[in-house]
Design a protein around this motif. Structure first.
Motif, short mmCIF file in Angstrom:
data_model
loop_
_atom_site.label_atom_id
_atom_site.label_comp_id
_atom_site.label_asym_id
_atom_site.label_seq_id
_atom_site.Cartn_x
_atom_site.Cartn_y
_atom_site.Cartn_z
N ARG A 75 29.07 42.94 39.86
CA ARG A 75 27.72 42.41 39.97
C ARG A 75 27.65 41.11 39.18
NH1 ARG A 75 25.16 45.09 43.87
NH2 ARG A 75 23.10 44.89 42.91
N VAL A 76 26.76 40.23 39.58
CA VAL A 76 26.69 38.92 38.93
C VAL A 76 25.79 38.92 37.70
CG1 VAL A 76 27.19 37.69 41.06
CG2 VAL A 76 24.81 38.15 40.43
N ASP A 77 25.26 40.06 37.32
CA ASP A 77 24.39 40.12 36.15
C ASP A 77 25.09 39.57 34.91
OD1 ASP A 77 22.60 41.48 37.81
OD2 ASP A 77 23.45 43.43 37.29
N GLY A 78 24.48 38.56 34.29
CA GLY A 78 25.03 37.97 33.08
C GLY A 78 26.11 36.94 33.32
N ILE A 79 26.50 36.74 34.58
CA ILE A 79 27.55 35.78 34.93
C ILE A 79 26.90 34.47 35.37
CG2 ILE A 79 29.45 35.31 36.55
CD1 ILE A 79 29.96 38.28 36.70
N ASP A 80 27.53 33.36 35.02
CA ASP A 80 27.03 32.06 35.46
C ASP A 80 27.65 31.61 36.77
OD1 ASP A 80 25.19 31.08 33.21
OD2 ASP A 80 26.96 31.78 32.14
N ALA A 81 28.90 31.97 37.00
CA ALA A 81 29.54 31.64 38.27
C ALA A 81 30.55 32.72 38.61
CB ALA A 81 30.23 30.28 38.19
N LEU A 82 30.55 33.12 39.88
CA LEU A 82 31.54 34.05 40.41
C LEU A 82 32.07 33.43 41.69
CD1 LEU A 82 33.04 36.79 40.55
CD2 LEU A 82 31.06 37.69 41.78
N ILE A 83 33.32 32.98 41.65
CA ILE A 83 33.92 32.28 42.79
C ILE A 83 35.02 33.17 43.37
CG2 ILE A 83 34.90 30.11 43.59
CD1 ILE A 83 32.31 29.74 42.00
N THR A 84 35.01 33.32 44.68
CA THR A 84 35.95 34.24 45.33
C THR A 84 36.51 33.64 46.61
OG1 THR A 84 34.72 36.16 44.51
CG2 THR A 84 36.19 36.53 46.36
N HIS A 85 37.83 33.57 46.69
CA HIS A 85 38.42 33.29 47.99
C HIS A 85 38.51 34.60 48.75
CE1 HIS A 85 40.35 31.27 51.19
NE2 HIS A 85 40.55 30.17 50.51
N THR A 86 38.33 34.55 50.07
CA THR A 86 38.17 35.77 50.86
C THR A 86 39.45 36.23 51.55
OG1 THR A 86 37.50 34.52 52.82
CG2 THR A 86 35.76 35.21 51.30
N TYR A 87 40.56 35.49 51.39
CA TYR A 87 41.73 35.82 52.22
C TYR A 87 42.60 36.93 51.62
CZ TYR A 87 44.88 33.02 49.24
OH TYR A 87 45.61 32.51 48.19
N LYS A 88 42.19 37.45 50.48
CA LYS A 88 42.95 38.55 49.87
C LYS A 88 42.25 39.88 50.16
CE LYS A 88 44.82 35.44 46.35
NZ LYS A 88 46.25 35.48 46.68
N TRP A 89 41.49 40.40 49.22
CA TRP A 89 40.90 41.73 49.34
C TRP A 89 39.74 41.77 50.31
CZ3 TRP A 89 43.90 45.31 47.04
CH2 TRP A 89 44.82 44.83 46.09
N LEU A 90 39.20 40.62 50.69
CA LEU A 90 38.16 40.57 51.71
C LEU A 90 38.74 40.31 53.10
CD1 LEU A 90 35.41 38.73 49.66
CD2 LEU A 90 35.35 41.10 50.47
N MET A 91 40.06 40.18 53.20
CA MET A 91 40.82 40.28 54.45
C MET A 91 40.39 39.27 55.51
SD MET A 91 40.80 44.46 54.45
CE MET A 91 39.01 44.49 54.21
N SER A 92 40.15 38.05 55.08
CA SER A 92 39.65 37.00 55.95
C SER A 92 40.69 35.90 56.11
CB SER A 92 38.37 36.40 55.34
OG SER A 92 37.40 37.39 55.10
N PRO A 93 40.50 35.00 57.08
CA PRO A 93 41.41 33.86 57.19
C PRO A 93 41.30 32.97 55.95
CG PRO A 93 40.11 34.13 59.20
CD PRO A 93 39.50 35.02 58.16
N ARG A 94 42.41 32.38 55.56
CA ARG A 94 42.38 31.45 54.44
C ARG A 94 41.51 30.25 54.80
NH1 ARG A 94 45.20 30.21 49.72
NH2 ARG A 94 45.46 27.98 49.33
N GLY A 95 40.70 29.81 53.85
CA GLY A 95 39.84 28.66 54.09
C GLY A 95 38.37 28.96 53.93
#
Length: 344
Positions: free
Chosen positions: A178-198
């Motif tokens: 969860r983003v509670d207390g976080i200022d930035a959460l950046i995620t590439h999706t091609y790993k555990w979110l199983m998406s095309p790179r990019g």
């Protein structure tokens, strides 16, 4: 949900920490878009609808307001506006094994006195002391699989007023975040979110948005993208969309259904599946159980044994790294352990 038939994984894939395998629904969506592109069957707007779907799905997954979510292509490019906003002489704390996409964006500002301090994972929370302006760290470490004590990092950073910037690329999709207390959460999706790179997705807290200049702003960062193609009149979106990079359409065409499937399956269920298989593998190696879907171990000869047995894993920082996701089976685990039996 019965996952049989949702993926076409070849047995022995233990390398999601390098890239995830697309669920069939994402693969089919991408093939349909490519077929339309090939013959010019449609305009680009239907493809771009997937960008909005992916943004909304990511917001739900991490408990963010969709107005605070932006899209991009890489983690390092997404970090750049935050690094640009640091004052001269700022001090950034990171992990000594942090993936460099969350290190180099800060280090390139050394010429104006920005200092990066790297400490071992186990010492990170204790190192969050007055004088640290920003903590930049991964929710799960790529090389070791170590899971960050995020509540402790957030609490310690709040005490001294430091920003918290999290790389979620090895976490979002299997680890509840969860983003509670976080200022930035950046995620590439091609790993555990199983998406095309990019396809990269990011959350920026309102206070951090106010500090950052959208220096990569283009037509897609405008309040109305369809009236911002030409000329010097600039009216950017008032929320995090002003930090959008123009999306790679086909990457998001594949990302939207993949993220939505993760929502349907439930991150808690995925977490339980992944960690159980990782711990079964750990037990077979004589290792103590862990809370991670990534297993890193020093086992000479393992890489060659895996290759001979058709097991696809990785070597990172000189150690064997195996990673377990929702499409991994117990048969995969037993096949891997059988290949390693001579070395255990």
């Amino acid at each position: 949900m019965d996952i049989e038939g949702l993926w076409d994984a070849e047995p022995g894939w233990l390398n999601t920490a390098s890239y995830g395998l697309p669920p069939r629904v994402a693969w089919d969506a991408l093939q349909a878009a490519l077929a339309d592109w090939r013959v010019g069957a449609t305009s680009w707007e239907p493809w771009d609808e997937s960008t909005a779907r992916a943004r909304e799905s990511f917001a739900r997954l991490v408990g963010a307001d969709v107005a605070d979510v932006f899209v991009g292509s890489t983690v390092s490019a997404a970090m750049a506006p935050i690094a640009n906003a640091l004052p001269d002489g700022a001090k950034v704390l990171t992990d000594s094994v942090e993936f460099t996409s969350n290190v180099f964006p800060w280090q390139v500002h050394a010429d104006r006195g920005v200092q990066v301090v790297a400490v071992p994972s186990e010492d990170l929370v204790a190192a969050i002391t007055p004088g640290i302006d920003l903590v930049a760290v991964s929710a799960v470490q790529s090389s070791t699989g170590a899971v960050l004590d995020l509540p402790a990092v957030v609490a310690a950073s709040k005490e001294i007023g430091a920003l918290v910037v999290i790389d979620g690329s090895q976490a979002v999709g299997w680890l509840p975040l969860r983003v509670d207390g976080i200022d930035a959460l950046i995620t590439h999706t091609y790993k555990w979110l199983m998406s095309p790179r990019g396809a990269t997705l990011g959350y920026l807290s309102p206070r951090l948005q106010e500090r950052c200049r959208p220096s990569a702003a283009g037509w897609y960062a405008a309040r109305d993208v369809h009236s911002s193609y030409y000329g010097p009149v600039m009216e950017l979106d008032p929320g995090a969309r002003r930090f959008d990079q123009s999306p790679a359409w086909f990457s998001f065409v594949g990302a939207a259904p993949a993220l939505e499937l993760v929502e349907q399956l439930g991150v808690d269920s995925i977490n339980q599946h992944n960690v159980e298989l990782a711990n079964e593998f750990r037990a077979g190696l004589g290792l103590e159980p862990s809370d991670s879907a990534i297993v890193s171990t020093n086992l000479p000869g393992a890489q060659e044994a895996f290759a001979a047995a058709g097991i696809r894993a990785a070597v990172r920082d000189g150690k064997l790294r195996a990673s377990f996701h929702i499409y991994t089976t117990r048969a995969d685990v037993q096949k891997a352990l059988s290949a390693l039996k001579p070395f255990i």
